[in-house]
Design a protein around this motif. Structure first.
Motif, PDB file in Angstrom:
ATOM      1  N   UNK A 125       0.850  -1.189   0.000  1.00 24.26           N
ATOM      2  CA  UNK A 125       0.000   0.000   0.000  1.00 24.26           C
ATOM      3  C   UNK A 125       0.888   1.242   0.000  1.00 24.26           C
TER       4      UNK A 125
ATOM      5  N   UNK B 294       3.934   1.498  -1.067  1.00 25.54           N
ATOM      6  CA  UNK B 294       4.629   1.618  -2.347  1.00 25.54           C
ATOM      7  C   UNK B 294       3.696   2.163  -3.408  1.00 25.54           C
ATOM      8  N   UNK B 295       2.481   1.630  -3.460  1.00 26.62           N
ATOM      9  CA  UNK B 295       1.537   2.109  -4.467  1.00 26.62           C
ATOM     10  C   UNK B 295       1.233   3.579  -4.250  1.00 26.62           C
ATOM     11  N   UNK B 296       1.072   3.958  -2.993  1.00 21.83           N
ATOM     12  CA  UNK B 296       0.767   5.349  -2.683  1.00 21.83           C
ATOM     13  C   UNK B 296       1.888   6.280  -3.076  1.00 21.83           C
TER      14      UNK B 296
ATOM     15  N   UNK C 291       4.270   5.776  -5.222  1.00 23.37           N
ATOM     16  CA  UNK C 291       4.413   5.817  -6.677  1.00 23.37           C
ATOM     17  C   UNK C 291       3.337   6.694  -7.293  1.00 23.37           C
TER      18      UNK C 291
END
Lengths: 443, 325
Positions: A12, A14-16, A18
């Motif tokens: 989560x 990492x996705x945020x 990025x």
């Protein structure tokens, strides 16, 4: 480490991260900023053009700097694509060039915005414009003031692949030809080539050499003199589009795929790829004559064949040289303008790279060194400018186009294309054209 | 990005690890600094980064927010016009809606296709294969070249009327058309270009595949599960965090696509605005038509749209992403 990072947290986060990074980019790219001005003591000069034009400019400027060792010039040049995007950005960022080649189509909007400087006070002093005709200077004149020195005479010519015509057993049409003659020979080309070739490229969306001339033959300028309205009527545009519907139907001109591929791309021009023999795009020759190996010749835009048709051709100023208002070196820039206008070496170096030279004197200087194609071009231009000067029923030369003009030209092109692709009827497209054009001009 | 060899025990893929690892380190550093009482020292070392953050990201962002409420032509000072730019967009600008629908089509078609292809290739490559490194590099290469102008120019040639693609069709007796300059097909050439650049998500998928626990597969094999069952019942559910990561990134990237549309259409977004992706329209408004205020408003709307999509993604992920904690 004290604790284990869970996969959930990891992904989560990492996705945020990025997502945030990826998003930041668009917005910051749009923000403005005040850049510092140029700090060097060099005078910056920018222009667009072909390689041949770059070489000619550089050669002439080298000579200028030898004669004027106190003026050092930084040259920035490129093709036309994106040239004014860059110019706008530079002006906004406070790093505008001191001197720039200017498009006659854009001079009015830059003059009215106060980006370029009026130079009337120098005329007759450090700027010698002897031999420049009034109609020629009109191309650089906005609201009564001179904002740029025209580089040469520009006329409305169609470029013709003469050797291609001869191969099909056809002759170069007479210079006094009409729109009906154009259709006749274009249909012949298609027949004699066994359907492989078309006579002329689709001019239904073209302004220069094309619709503008047609409208003037009807007695209507493209833009009304005050520049806030269109000068032509819906009937005129409808008649024009209907002419081209007929041209496409009779295979006198190619279909919309070829037209759209050639838009803004000279290498896909019908004449260059051997699909057509006549083109409205003056760039085919302007690119230095090197883009096709065929023998090219030139004819004025066709005349109206209805009763009461007026002279629609006109003379404009090629490109201009303009000084920017924020520059501290306007006097030096004027010196360079004067050099290109009158100096024998400069005129010889530039040849026809910026159009047919503006003065009688300059034309006699370049005459001995001209190539055959240049000679034909100059002769044809001479013929038109004489005919225009003699015509009693010609409209005055167009005033520099208003702000948004380039959007309207693009709209004209897109509209014709929509009709050609069968996406819109002429009637529907006419309504849309005038609606959008009014909206653009009202801004 | 590097991926580990098969025999190594990989705990996490490298890319997602970096930022949070960094955070962890920062946190520890801050704790250490507090203990030593050296209050401002860390900030001195962070200063170059802050200069970049504030000068190149936050300030221009705020500036563009301000500009989006002005009439600004780049050349003369900006004039405050309130929300006029925003209302014009929704009520008065058919080209805006045109670019929205082209962009939506582009995102909706290209992202799923690209991810499906990336996953398929990753699964194929996830086995002891001779020359695996070569294949991986070969499939990844288009992504590296992807942003490049040269590739877009090549694309224009490939799908032009006299392009290679039509030559290829010619072998089968099919007479192709000019795919780029036909408004009905041009956007699909852009979608194809995007799908072809599936390398980045593929490498991330591959890294994820390599760390799936093998014992589950062994158990499934003993129970007699076939290849498809294993893929849909084991691989896909275990891989959902990585699918999620890729979906988020690809959607954001697709919404912001600019270069291929610009180059393939020669900067026009043509024919008939059929390749007028949102970013290209924004660029044309700002830099060609000199309506920077309006362009800034367009940028903020794009920002909000992407933010909403991303938020939806995160919320929806609760229901389909399976974390193996």
């Amino acid at each position: 480490m004290g604790h284990q990072i869970s996969r959930r947290t990891l992904f989560r986060t990492a996705s945020g991260v990025a997502a945030a990074t990826a998003l930041g980019g668009t917005l910051s790219a749009c923000g403005g900023g005040t850049g510092a001005g140029t700090t060097s003591d060099k005078l910056t000069m920018t222009w667009w053009g072909s390689d041949d034009r770059h070489k000619a400019y550089k050669k002439a400027l080298k000579y200028f700097q030898e004669k004027n060792p106190k003026i050092k010039i930084e040259e920035r040049y490129s093709g036309y694509d994106g040239f004014f995007d860059r110019f706008n950005t530079n002006v906004a960022g406070g790093s505008a060039p001191d001197l720039t080649q200017m498009d006659t189509a854009l001079v009015a909007q830059y003059a009215r915005k106060g980006v370029i400087a009026p130079i009337d006070e120098y005329v007759g002093k450090s700027l010698d414009l002897t031999g420049f005709s009034k109609t020629l200077l009109a191309a650089g004149t906005v609201d009564g003031k001179l904002y740029g020195v025209p580089s040469g005479i520009g006329v409305n010519q169609l470029t013709i692949n003469r050797s291609g015509l001869e191969k099909l057993g056809l002759e170069l049409p007479d210079r006094e030809w009409t729109w009906a003659d154009l259709k006749k020979i274009a249909v012949e080309v298609n027949k004699k080539s066994g359907g492989k070739m078309f006579g002329v490229d689709d001019g239904g969306g073209g302004t220069l050499q094309a619709f503008e001339v047609f409208a003037r033959e009807k007695g209507q300028p493209f833009f009304a003199a005050d520049g806030t309205k269109l000068g032509f009527t819906a009937d005129t545009l409808q008649e024009w589009w209907e002419y081209w519907v007929g041209m496409r139907k009779d295979k006198a001109c190619p279909g919309p795929e070829i037209t759209s591929a050639a838009h803004n791309n000279l290498t896909k021009n019908g004449l260059v790829i051997g699909k057509t023999l006549i083109t409205f795009d003056i760039g085919v020759y302007g690119a230095g004559g090197s883009i096709t190996k065929e023998t090219l010749d030139f004819l004025p835009s066709p005349q109206g064949d209805w009763s009461g048709a007026r002279e629609g051709n006109f003379v404009n100023g090629g490109v201009l040289l303009s000084a920017t208002k924020a520059s501290k070196r306007i006097e030096d820039s004027v010196k360079i303008m004067n050099f290109f206008a009158q100096d024998k070496t400069a005129i010889k170096d530039m040849q026809l790279q910026r159009g047919i030279p503006p003065t009688e004197k300059a034309r006699s200087i370049v005459a001995p060194d001209l190539t055959d194609i240049d000679k034909r071009n100059m002769e044809a231009a001479d013929y038109i400018s004489k005919r225009v000067a003699k015509a009693s029923n010609a409209l005055p030369a167009p005033t520099p186009p208003p702000k948004g003009a380039d959007q309207i030209w693009d709209l004209l092109f897109q509209s014709n294309l929509a009709v050609a692709f069968g996406k819109k009827t002429i009637k529907a497209q006419l309504g849309e054209f005038f609606d959008q054009a009014e909206q653009i001009l009202a801004k | 990005m590097t991926t580990a060899k098969t025999d190594e025990v990989v705990t996490e893929p490298t890319a997602p690890e970096a930022p949070s690892d960094q955070r962890e380190r920062d946190r520890m550093r801050r704790r250490a600094a507090r203990r030593r009482g050296g209050g401002w020292w860390p900030y001195l070392f962070l200063a170059p980064w802050f200069v970049g953050l504030f000068g190149l990201t936050i300030y221009p962002m705020l500036d563009s927010l301000y500009l989006s409420f002005t009439d600004f032509d780049l050349l003369s000072p900006a004039k405050w016009v309130g929300a006029q730019n925003y209302s014009r967009m929704f009520h008065d600008d058919p080209k805006f809606w045109g670019s929205v629908s082209v962009t939506t089509l582009y995102v909706v078609v290209s992202v799923p296709l690209k991810l499906a292809l990336a996953l398929a290739v990753a699964v194929l490559l996830n086995r002891p294969l001779r020359g695996l490194g070569f294949y991986r590099a070969a499939f990844y290469l288009p992504s590296l070249l992807g942003g490049a102008v040269a590739i877009a120019i090549m694309w224009r040639q490939l799908f032009g009327g006299d392009g290679l693609f039509n030559d290829f069709l010619g072998w089968f007796g099919i007479k192709g058309q000019d795919w780029i300059s036909n408004p009905d097909t041009s956007v699909y050439t852009l979608i194809l270009l995007a799908v072809w650049q599936f390398g980045t998500p593929m490498v991330i998928f591959l890294a994820g595949l390599k760390q799936l626990p093998q014992d589950v597969y062994e158990a499934a094999a003993i129970d007699g599960a076939g290849v498809l069952t294993r893929f849909f019942r084991i691989t896909l559910p275990l891989l959902t965090p990585i699918v999620f990561f890729n979906v988020v990134l690809q959607i954001i990237g697709a919404f912001q696509t600019f270069t291929p549309a610009y180059v393939v259409s020669n900067g026009t977004g043509g024919p008939l605005d059929s390749t007028m992706l949102y970013s290209l329209y924004l660029y044309k408004k700002g830099f060609t038509d000199l309506e920077m205020g309006y362009a800034s408003a367009l940028a903020w709307v794009l920002f909000l749209v992407i933010a909403v999509f991303t938020a939806i993604n995160f919320i929806a992920s609760r229901y389909w992403v399976h974390y193996d904690d």
